[in-house]
Design a protein around this motif. Sequence first.
Motif, PDB file in Angstrom:
ATOM      1  N   MET A   1     -19.957  -2.768  -1.504  1.00  0.00           N
ATOM      2  CA  MET A   1     -19.248  -2.649  -0.709  1.00  0.00           C
ATOM      3  C   MET A   1     -18.382  -0.581  -0.339  1.00  0.00           C
ATOM      4  O   MET A   1     -16.959  -0.844  -1.359  1.00  0.00           O
ATOM      5  N   GLU A   2     -18.012  -0.017   0.341  1.00  0.00           N
ATOM      6  CA  GLU A   2     -17.249   1.060   0.032  1.00  0.00           C
ATOM      7  C   GLU A   2     -16.102   0.896   0.973  1.00  0.00           C
ATOM      8  O   GLU A   2     -16.661  -0.139   1.917  1.00  0.00           O
ATOM      9  N   ARG A   3     -15.135   1.425   0.277  1.00  0.00           N
ATOM     10  CA  ARG A   3     -13.957   1.401   1.363  1.00  0.00           C
ATOM     11  C   ARG A   3     -13.770   1.653   2.411  1.00  0.00           C
ATOM     12  O   ARG A   3     -13.810   3.349   2.244  1.00  0.00           O
ATOM     13  N   ASP A   4     -13.072   1.195   3.189  1.00  0.00           N
ATOM     14  CA  ASP A   4     -12.993   2.382   4.064  1.00  0.00           C
ATOM     15  C   ASP A   4     -11.023   3.145   3.741  1.00  0.00           C
ATOM     16  O   ASP A   4     -10.649   2.176   3.922  1.00  0.00           O
ATOM     17  N   MET A   5     -11.277   4.112   3.946  1.00  0.00           N
ATOM     18  CA  MET A   5     -10.401   5.286   3.212  1.00  0.00           C
ATOM     19  C   MET A   5      -9.287   5.570   4.512  1.00  0.00           C
ATOM     20  O   MET A   5      -8.213   5.469   4.820  1.00  0.00           O
ATOM     21  N   SER A   6      -9.407   4.845   6.038  1.00  0.00           N
ATOM     22  CA  SER A   6      -8.123   4.930   7.015  1.00  0.00           C
ATOM     23  C   SER A   6      -8.472   4.085   6.709  1.00  0.00           C
ATOM     24  O   SER A   6      -7.266   3.132   7.557  1.00  0.00           O
ATOM     25  N   GLU A   7      -8.232   2.449   6.289  1.00  0.00           N
ATOM     26  CA  GLU A   7      -7.088   1.581   5.692  1.00  0.00           C
ATOM     27  C   GLU A   7      -6.027   1.776   5.352  1.00  0.00           C
ATOM     28  O   GLU A   7      -5.802   2.482   4.727  1.00  0.00           O
ATOM     29  N   ILE A   8      -5.519   1.256   6.540  1.00  0.00           N
ATOM     30  CA  ILE A   8      -3.666   0.917   6.109  1.00  0.00           C
ATOM     31  C   ILE A   8      -2.992   0.607   4.682  1.00  0.00           C
ATOM     32  O   ILE A   8      -3.800  -1.082   4.597  1.00  0.00           O
ATOM     33  N   ILE A   9      -2.628   0.751   3.961  1.00  0.00           N
ATOM     34  CA  ILE A   9      -2.419   0.123   2.351  1.00  0.00           C
ATOM     35  C   ILE A   9      -0.951   0.004   2.344  1.00  0.00           C
ATOM     36  O   ILE A   9      -0.432  -1.432   2.404  1.00  0.00           O
ATOM     37  N   CYS A  10      -0.027   0.556   2.816  1.00  0.00           N
ATOM     38  CA  CYS A  10       1.205   0.664   3.396  1.00  0.00           C
ATOM     39  C   CYS A  10       2.141   0.898   4.815  1.00  0.00           C
ATOM     40  O   CYS A  10       1.602   1.594   5.444  1.00  0.00           O
ATOM     41  N   THR A  11       2.086  -0.762   5.872  1.00  0.00           N
ATOM     42  CA  THR A  11       1.852  -0.663   7.046  1.00  0.00           C
ATOM     43  C   THR A  11       3.455  -0.253   7.274  1.00  0.00           C
ATOM     44  O   THR A  11       3.623   0.235   8.443  1.00  0.00           O
ATOM     45  N   CYS A  12       4.388   0.147   6.332  1.00  0.00           N
ATOM     46  CA  CYS A  12       6.025   0.209   6.296  1.00  0.00           C
ATOM     47  C   CYS A  12       5.706   2.054   6.283  1.00  0.00           C
ATOM     48  O   CYS A  12       6.765   2.064   7.496  1.00  0.00           O
ATOM     49  N   LEU A  13       5.242   2.479   5.592  1.00  0.00           N
ATOM     50  CA  LEU A  13       5.036   3.752   6.030  1.00  0.00           C
ATOM     51  C   LEU A  13       3.490   4.673   6.366  1.00  0.00           C
ATOM     52  O   LEU A  13       3.921   5.649   7.172  1.00  0.00           O
ATOM     53  N   GLY A  14       2.506   3.333   6.877  1.00  0.00           N
ATOM     54  CA  GLY A  14       1.581   3.838   7.531  1.00  0.00           C
ATOM     55  C   GLY A  14       0.796   4.856   7.118  1.00  0.00           C
ATOM     56  O   GLY A  14      -0.446   5.758   7.195  1.00  0.00           O
ATOM     57  N   LEU A  15       1.256   4.476   5.999  1.00  0.00           N
ATOM     58  CA  LEU A  15      -0.435   5.492   4.257  1.00  0.00           C
ATOM     59  C   LEU A  15      -1.132   4.471   4.456  1.00  0.00           C
ATOM     60  O   LEU A  15      -1.239   3.341   4.480  1.00  0.00           O
ATOM     61  N   THR A  16      -2.386   5.652   4.043  1.00  0.00           N
ATOM     62  CA  THR A  16      -4.435   4.671   4.762  1.00  0.00           C
ATOM     63  C   THR A  16      -4.390   4.989   2.866  1.00  0.00           C
ATOM     64  O   THR A  16      -3.264   5.457   1.835  1.00  0.00           O
ATOM     65  N   ALA A  17      -5.442   4.556   2.623  1.00  0.00           N
ATOM     66  CA  ALA A  17      -6.772   4.647   1.330  1.00  0.00           C
ATOM     67  C   ALA A  17      -6.546   5.960   1.060  1.00  0.00           C
ATOM     68  O   ALA A  17      -6.388   6.933  -0.426  1.00  0.00           O
ATOM     69  N   GLN A  18      -7.187   6.960   2.640  1.00  0.00           N
ATOM     70  CA  GLN A  18      -6.933   8.091   1.963  1.00  0.00           C
ATOM     71  C   GLN A  18      -5.339   8.550   1.736  1.00  0.00           C
ATOM     72  O   GLN A  18      -5.604  10.124   0.299  1.00  0.00           O
ATOM     73  N   ASP A  19      -4.960   8.697   1.830  1.00  0.00           N
ATOM     74  CA  ASP A  19      -2.877   9.279   1.286  1.00  0.00           C
ATOM     75  C   ASP A  19      -3.236   8.116  -0.045  1.00  0.00           C
ATOM     76  O   ASP A  19      -2.511   9.469  -1.096  1.00  0.00           O
ATOM     77  N   ILE A  20      -3.571   7.788  -0.709  1.00  0.00           N
ATOM     78  CA  ILE A  20      -2.972   7.460  -2.284  1.00  0.00           C
ATOM     79  C   ILE A  20      -4.627   8.432  -2.891  1.00  0.00           C
ATOM     80  O   ILE A  20      -4.070   8.893  -4.008  1.00  0.00           O
ATOM     81  N   ALA A  21      -6.029   8.905  -2.404  1.00  0.00           N
ATOM     82  CA  ALA A  21      -6.927   9.243  -2.761  1.00  0.00           C
ATOM     83  C   ALA A  21      -6.312  10.189  -2.684  1.00  0.00           C
ATOM     84  O   ALA A  21      -6.411  10.994  -3.633  1.00  0.00           O
ATOM     85  N   ASP A  22      -5.527  11.140  -1.827  1.00  0.00           N
ATOM     86  CA  ASP A  22      -4.739  12.062  -1.900  1.00  0.00           C
ATOM     87  C   ASP A  22      -4.496  12.784  -3.090  1.00  0.00           C
ATOM     88  O   ASP A  22      -4.059  13.132  -3.344  1.00  0.00           O
TER      89      ASP A  22
END
Length: 59
Positions: A1-22
């Motif tokens: 299954m492919e990850r949803d890159m808009s998934e919020i990883i860090c709720t405190c800062l609102g960082l997404t999986a895409q932010d980590i990938a970037d």
Amino acid sequence: MERDMSEIICTCLGLTAQDIADALANGAENFEAVVRATDVTTVCGVCEESVRELIEELK
């Protein structure tokens, strides 16, 4: 299954999986470098395990 890159990883800062990938795409080579690039895990730290898993998944 492919990850949803808009998934919020860090709720405190609102960082997404895409932010980590970037961060990885822009030269962060490990967890510590991703933290320096994004500040992820620096507020409460609850997301650290998820961030580490995501980094391994994306490498």
